[in-house]
Motif scaffolding. Sequence first.
Motif, PDB file in Angstrom:
ATOM      1  N   ASP A 135       0.932  -1.208  -0.039  1.00  0.00           N
ATOM      2  CA  ASP A 135       0.056  -0.009   0.050  1.00  0.00           C
ATOM      3  C   ASP A 135       0.853   1.246  -0.036  1.00  0.00           C
ATOM      4  O   ASP A 135       0.149   2.367   0.075  1.00  0.00           O
ATOM      5  N   ALA A 139      -1.280   5.523  -5.959  1.00  0.00           N
ATOM      6  CA  ALA A 139      -2.734   4.968  -5.781  1.00  0.00           C
ATOM      7  C   ALA A 139      -3.564   6.249  -6.307  1.00  0.00           C
ATOM      8  O   ALA A 139      -3.285   7.196  -6.050  1.00  0.00           O
ATOM      9  N   LEU A 141      -7.458   7.724  -4.962  1.00  0.00           N
ATOM     10  CA  LEU A 141      -8.382   7.685  -3.870  1.00  0.00           C
ATOM     11  C   LEU A 141      -9.778   7.784  -4.525  1.00  0.00           C
ATOM     12  O   LEU A 141      -9.925   8.718  -5.297  1.00  0.00           O
ATOM     13  N   THR A 148     -13.901   6.015   1.437  1.00  0.00           N
ATOM     14  CA  THR A 148     -12.986   6.291   0.771  1.00  0.00           C
ATOM     15  C   THR A 148     -11.974   5.181   0.750  1.00  0.00           C
ATOM     16  O   THR A 148     -11.447   4.645   1.702  1.00  0.00           O
ATOM     17  N   ARG A 150      -8.513   3.134  -1.302  1.00  0.00           N
ATOM     18  CA  ARG A 150      -7.228   3.442  -2.075  1.00  0.00           C
ATOM     19  C   ARG A 150      -6.937   2.238  -2.854  1.00  0.00           C
ATOM     20  O   ARG A 150      -6.962   1.154  -2.475  1.00  0.00           O
TER      21      ARG A 150
END
Length: 247
Positions: A135, A139, A141, A148, A150
């Motif tokens: 992560d 990315a 959003l 929200t 990712r």
Amino acid sequence: MHILIVDDESLARSRLRRLVLDCDASHRVSEAEHAAGALALLQAPGGPAVELLLLDIRMPGMDGMVLARQLQALPTPPALVFVTAHAEHALGAFELDALDYLTKPVRLQRLQQALAKVQRSAALPAPARVSAVADDGPALLVHERGRTERVPLAEVLYLRAELKYVTVRAWARSHIVDEPLSELEARHAQHFVRVHRNTLVARHALRALVRHEGEEGEGWAVRLHGVPDPLPVSRRQVAAVREALAG
């Protein structure tokens, strides 16, 4: 890589072997003169793992297209590049998830590009493992249904503008973002290439530029890894797509 050349013509196999070793002398090269022999080698218990097949299409007995379909049933199928004198099979080849399609006589530079593409593909996360992508990379959003999320760019295959929204096609599913395609392109230009006025595709997913019969007649389309249907390419973007594939 361990590369298996499958071709019924001995001279064609010898020439391709020389070209492969000219690309990188550390490659291990095996040969099979027909598809049945190649399949037996790939299925042999305890046999050497083959990472890439350079596969002819028209051969006596089982042809290359049939062999390619059988490869999909293997637990760990090798990467596949077709090498043939018959360009009319290109579209069917990419439907079998071939990474590239070389026409004879194969040029050294073109083979180098294909081998580089195979090595890049081997470094990408497979669809079944994509949830394990770290992560901490770049990315998008996505704001959906009060939350929200990712979405790592490594999972994104393409972005397509539809009405007031942009559809984000990722490995697991599609998302909707309320952001202009032009802004996404400007912010993530190193990750995407524009193929049409309403479509950006991920550079890492690009597999081929092919002739395609669409609603507006014959034109160009791109094949993406993990996407069954080709995506149209506008004429003005063909050169940019070719450059992205070569890179």
